[in-house]
Design a protein around this motif. Structure first.
Motif, PDB file in Angstrom:
ATOM      1  N   LEU A  56       0.814  -1.220   0.000  1.00 45.73           N
ATOM      2  CA  LEU A  56       0.000   0.000   0.000  1.00 45.73           C
ATOM      3  C   LEU A  56       0.846   1.268   0.000  1.00 45.73           C
ATOM      4  O   LEU A  56       0.317   2.373   0.097  1.00 45.73           O
ATOM      5  N   MET A 425       7.977   3.456  11.675  1.00 47.60           N
ATOM      6  CA  MET A 425       6.935   4.372  11.219  1.00 47.60           C
ATOM      7  C   MET A 425       7.074   4.760   9.747  1.00 47.60           C
ATOM      8  O   MET A 425       6.118   5.219   9.136  1.00 47.60           O
ATOM      9  N   LEU A 428       5.179   1.443   7.974  1.00 49.73           N
ATOM     10  CA  LEU A 428       4.302   0.563   8.772  1.00 49.73           C
ATOM     11  C   LEU A 428       3.234  -0.106   7.925  1.00 49.73           C
ATOM     12  O   LEU A 428       2.655  -1.113   8.332  1.00 49.73           O
ATOM     13  N   GLN A 429       2.988   0.442   6.714  1.00 48.50           N
ATOM     14  CA  GLN A 429       1.979  -0.156   5.833  1.00 48.50           C
ATOM     15  C   GLN A 429       2.333  -1.595   5.451  1.00 48.50           C
ATOM     16  O   GLN A 429       1.479  -2.338   4.973  1.00 48.50           O
ATOM     17  N   TRP A 432       0.102  -4.480   6.623  1.00 49.79           N
ATOM     18  CA  TRP A 432      -1.082  -4.915   5.871  1.00 49.79           C
ATOM     19  C   TRP A 432      -0.707  -6.019   4.887  1.00 49.79           C
ATOM     20  O   TRP A 432      -1.432  -7.006   4.744  1.00 49.79           O
ATOM     21  N   ALA A 435      -0.423  -9.185   6.647  1.00 50.75           N
ATOM     22  CA  ALA A 435      -1.731  -9.761   6.970  1.00 50.75           C
ATOM     23  C   ALA A 435      -2.376 -10.365   5.725  1.00 50.75           C
ATOM     24  O   ALA A 435      -2.881 -11.488   5.757  1.00 50.75           O
ATOM     25  N   ARG A 436      -2.361  -9.619   4.621  1.00 49.39           N
ATOM     26  CA  ARG A 436      -3.029 -10.120   3.415  1.00 49.39           C
ATOM     27  C   ARG A 436      -2.417 -11.434   2.958  1.00 49.39           C
ATOM     28  O   ARG A 436      -3.135 -12.356   2.560  1.00 49.39           O
ATOM     29  N   LEU A 481       2.897   6.549  20.381  1.00 47.27           N
ATOM     30  CA  LEU A 481       2.305   5.674  19.364  1.00 47.27           C
ATOM     31  C   LEU A 481       1.757   4.426  20.056  1.00 47.27           C
ATOM     32  O   LEU A 481       2.420   3.861  20.925  1.00 47.27           O
ATOM     33  N   ASP A 482       0.558   4.020  19.673  1.00 40.54           N
ATOM     34  CA  ASP A 482      -0.032   2.789  20.221  1.00 40.54           C
ATOM     35  C   ASP A 482       0.144   1.710  19.164  1.00 40.54           C
ATOM     36  O   ASP A 482      -0.630   1.603  18.206  1.00 40.54           O
ATOM     37  N   ALA A 485      -2.711  -0.794  18.459  1.00 42.26           N
ATOM     38  CA  ALA A 485      -3.774  -0.225  17.618  1.00 42.26           C
ATOM     39  C   ALA A 485      -3.313  -0.123  16.168  1.00 42.26           C
ATOM     40  O   ALA A 485      -4.071  -0.449  15.240  1.00 42.26           O
ATOM     41  N   LEU A 486      -2.088   0.310  15.957  1.00 42.15           N
ATOM     42  CA  LEU A 486      -1.584   0.431  14.580  1.00 42.15           C
ATOM     43  C   LEU A 486      -1.587  -0.930  13.881  1.00 42.15           C
ATOM     44  O   LEU A 486      -1.982  -1.044  12.713  1.00 42.15           O
ATOM     45  N   ARG A 488      -3.438  -3.631  14.627  1.00 44.78           N
ATOM     46  CA  ARG A 488      -4.818  -4.100  14.381  1.00 44.78           C
ATOM     47  C   ARG A 488      -5.463  -3.312  13.253  1.00 44.78           C
ATOM     48  O   ARG A 488      -6.238  -3.853  12.474  1.00 44.78           O
ATOM     49  N   GLY A 489      -5.141  -2.042  13.169  1.00 49.87           N
ATOM     50  CA  GLY A 489      -5.679  -1.241  12.068  1.00 49.87           C
ATOM     51  C   GLY A 489      -5.284  -1.784  10.712  1.00 49.87           C
ATOM     52  O   GLY A 489      -6.015  -1.636   9.730  1.00 49.87           O
ATOM     53  N   HIS A 490      -4.107  -2.432  10.659  1.00 49.04           N
ATOM     54  CA  HIS A 490      -3.629  -3.051   9.417  1.00 49.04           C
ATOM     55  C   HIS A 490      -4.044  -4.519   9.302  1.00 49.04           C
ATOM     56  O   HIS A 490      -3.629  -5.193   8.357  1.00 49.04           O
TER      57      HIS A 490
END
Lengths: 524, 524
Positions: A56, A425, A428-429, A432, A435-436, A481-482, A485-486, A488-490
């Motif tokens: 991404l 940072m 960090l994308q 994703w 995960a994919r 920075l959490d 959360a970062l 899980r967001g991905h």
């Protein structure tokens, strides 16, 4: 093969390119395409052998291709959108170039006629590509883009390094009849010339005044073991370069230390030696200049003895030396220290040591821990076998993408990433993509909420005392920075560890379950 | 002033540079520094007038400087670390260059002697900088870096465009005695030459066959109103370019439509005209080439009448025309449609319309909604006054940083960002800067979980039917991004809206409270 580019006369340029990549041994493409790359994307449907993986952001794409190339020992392709897409990927291409990773960029370009109109997305792709590429070519209408692709793969593989092929949209969409491609044979790896061998043999025989400095492919298991046994027989020293693309290490392999990063330490180590034999390594220079400190890390008068050029195979040279010289025993690696109590709060050393202690067999370790994870290297020396990948070019922000690419190249092996928070940072994308693609990556974020290395660098450049305005440029704690959360967001499962026991439990849990997992190690 | 660079003879190069920037009117610096920039960081402590704002990735830094420059009408500086740091910032510099934003990059470089050793972080900064810069200079030891900085500011302001100053570390740390700086007077904005005015006047007088195409500074309130009144008197048409750096619009301002993006639409609009008067605009060309479609969007034989060059002031030209020609009445903007019921599920048009309906007075709107937010532009025409900022160079990933920079330039005004989800991912780190600086930014993520524009582009390039492999390169739903988690991970409060009522409530809530807020608009 269900297709044959050399006989497919109905192909367009994008299809011909894709077929030529496959025929040349490139079957993995990390991609962030745009309009000018749509014909390449369209070509994928009929070519299931080409695994195309979406990132991404382009730093993810190029960093992953670096990780893939380091572990697969053959290039992946990237697919990038015009000048800006390439630009976003350049910093990790810089790292890949310094790692001498084989890698083929395919950069989409406006159609040839359209470029003359200077549309909004036009830019000088060649000027952007040159600094981070070993080879650049622009496919042209009427040319053979299949040939171009095959030559790009050969350049990436044989240099080894970065080959960038610029693909105008009209070349991609125009008919591109097939034809035979250049042969894909890599060059044979020969031993160095006799005078190089003789000079290196004399240096090694001289004993303790000689350092063997290993880099590149000399840090694979077999050559590194030979180098260390040669040195052990005479008392010569052995070190790896400070930053390395890939070291094969752990039980049964050579327990070789690295030249330390801080100039104060490296300039203590090197004056012990009167000569340095370079085996796949560059001569040691400081990472940065500091006022009044040396740029070359070895003393004047120290003899530099080049044996194997950076990027070349090292085994033939070391085997040739082993026929001339005696081989000693491999020294034993220092055992790991006692484990910390479960309720010990996490410090950088404790966290890094725990990763070493829990490392699964045959892991791939990606280390972009910068200041925090330095204890890992020593404490994992006697542990299970693993590959160890570092940031080679100093452009922080490669750890998460590098891990993704290494995992794609090595299914069935766990990738363990030691990752500084500030560096993470930048890209960090990559989480994703992990995960994919359901990649088996455990990321340990060393959360110190700062650019800790810069605090040290302020002192190095002579700025011992500084105020709030300067400190604010090096601190990441407002807001904190959490990382859970970062992640899980991905789409990546995550948990936080504050003690040794918690970190150990989470590491074990992540190794048991498939797919990516992120652990935020909260450092005191 | 509490300092005076021209008399400070104890300064080092970094301090001299910082002072010269301040003296030239640059008091805001977006930064992502590294070791080679530590002396600049150290200089900040004694210069509280220089506001230095940290970005955790360089695309944030350059995109924010673009937003600042567009709203402040004067350059911010960036501080970037070597070639890779610049490289990461280039894609948003590309957008800034296409926006003709005044912007000064300071790019740290290795010390001059050190560069010759080819240390790992070295790269060809000049080659990287050139494509996205209007002006590039390398400060040299023994030169006057203060002069260099003042000339960089002048180049950025007067072009207007991107000036890049490369700062070797030894220049930064060496003594740099002060001296007078070049005068900082911007050039006067004159009306165009008489023959240009006469040709434009003839074209406007010709009436309905003439289009006034406005771009750049012609879209500020006063010149745009004059242009529309001139056109209204004769029946000539008026349009803004498709992508614009900044439009001042809303009640009391000219309700000017934009040239539509899709080639199919733009090539329907332009054939109505026999001549096009360019007022701060480029001649209209297609964004991309497509097989068999035109690159120039106007018919052969259409006369192009240049009046104001892109980047130049437009008001003097329009005032001169207003002295020669009649002025008509400004047409009324179409009223906004009926509001949707509160329980209406969000569609792209409903969500974009709701943002228009709830827009606070004097907002700054940043629109990187790509395919989703197109309804906003028409529905906000009759709404409160606002500035409207777009993606100018087509390199997606500028919305969140641009918003941060606009908010820094405009304290007290609410920034409202219409943001596509795919684009947002390139520079989501900007959320952290929004949180750290407590910026009043409301971000509406148009969450369609895809690169929706590419699905249209597949059809445009002639690939109507495609399979799973291609579709997977355009879909972001496996896994779905959780934008509320991503925002909170960066320290930004966030909530999700699935209906019209929820979105309206969250917009109002975000406008009441200070600081950043993110709304994930879940589109059906």
């Amino acid at each position: 093969m269900s297709f044959m580019s050399s006989t497919d006369n109905s192909a367009n340029g994008a299809q011909r390119l894709c077929d030529a990549l496959l025929e040349s041994g490139v079957d993995t493409c990390f991609a962030n395409p745009g309009t000018s790359e749509m014909h390449f994307v369209g070509a994928l449907d009929a070519r299931p052998r080409m695994r195309c993986i979406l990132g991404l952001a382009e730093g993810v794409v190029t960093g992953a291709a670096d990780g893939y190339g380091r572990m697969a020992d053959r290039p992946a392709a990237t697919l990038l959108h015009l000048g800006p897409g390439l630009a976003n990927g350049l910093s990790n291409l810089h790292n890949a170039r310094r790692a001498r990773t084989p890698l083929v960029n395919v950069v989409g370009e406006h159609a040839t006629d359209h470029l003359a109109l200077d549309p909004p997305l036009a830019s000088d792709i060649d000027s952007l590509a040159a600094p981070m590429s070993n080879w650049v070519r622009r496919a042209v209408p009427g040319g053979d883009v299949g040939h171009d692709a095959a030559e790009a793969v050969a350049a990436a593989r044989d240099t080894p390094g970065i080959a960038t092929l610029v693909l105008p949209a009209d070349v991609a969409w125009s008919p591109a009849p097939g034809g035979p491609l250049p042969a894909a044979a890599p060059p044979a790896a020969d031993a160095p010339a006799g005078d190089r061998l003789a000079a290196a043999a004399r240096a090694i025989a001289a004993g303790p005044g000689t350092l063997l400095l290993l880099g590149g492919r000399a840090l694979r298991a077999a050559p590194a073991l030979l180098a260390q046994r040669l040195a052990a027989a005479t008392g010569a020293g052995v070190l790896a370069e400070t930053f390395n693309a890939r070291i094969e290490r752990g039980t049964g392999r050579a327990p070789i230390a690295k030249l330390p990063y801080p100039v104060a330490l490296s300039t203590e180590v090197l004056p012990r030696y009167e000569r340095i034999v370079l085996i796949g390594a560059e001569r040691p220079v400081a990472f940065f200049a500091y006022p009044g400190k040396p740029g070359l890390l070895y003393p004047e008068g120290c003899e530099i003895v080049p044996l194997v050029d950076p990027g070349s195979e090292a085994l033939p040279a070391l085997e040739a030396l082993a026929e001339r010289l005696a081989l000693g025993d491999v020294p034993a690696a220092a055992p790991a220290p006692e484990p910390p109590p479960d309720d010990a709060p996490l410090t950088p050393d404790i966290a890094a040591g725990l990763v070493a202690r829990h490392l699964p067999e045959d892991a791939v370790v990606v280390d972009e821990s910068v200041t925090s994870g330095r204890a890992f290297f020593a404490e994992s020396m006697a542990g299970p076998r693993h590959d160890y990948l570092q940031l080679t070019g100093g452009s922080i922000g490669i750890g998460l993408p590098l891990s993704a690419g290494a995992a794609v190249a090595c299914p069935g092996r766990r990738v363990v990433t030691l990752q500084a928070d500030g560096s993470a940072m930048y890209s960090l994308q990559a989480l994703w993509t992990q995960a994919r693609e359901r990649l088996d990556v455990t990321t340990v974020i060393f959360s110190n909420r700062s650019y800790a290395i810069l605090k040290g660098e302020m002192a190095n450049v002579g700025l011992e005392n500084y105020g709030d305005a300067a400190a604010r440029m090096m601190s990441l704690d407002d807001p904190a920075l959490d990382w859970c959360a970062l992640a899980r967001g991905h789409g990546v499962e995550a948990a936080r560890a504050a003690t040794a026991g918690q970190l150990g439990d989470l590491l074990r849990q992540s190794f048991r379950q498939g797919g990516p997992f992120l652990i935020e190690a909260c450092l005191g």
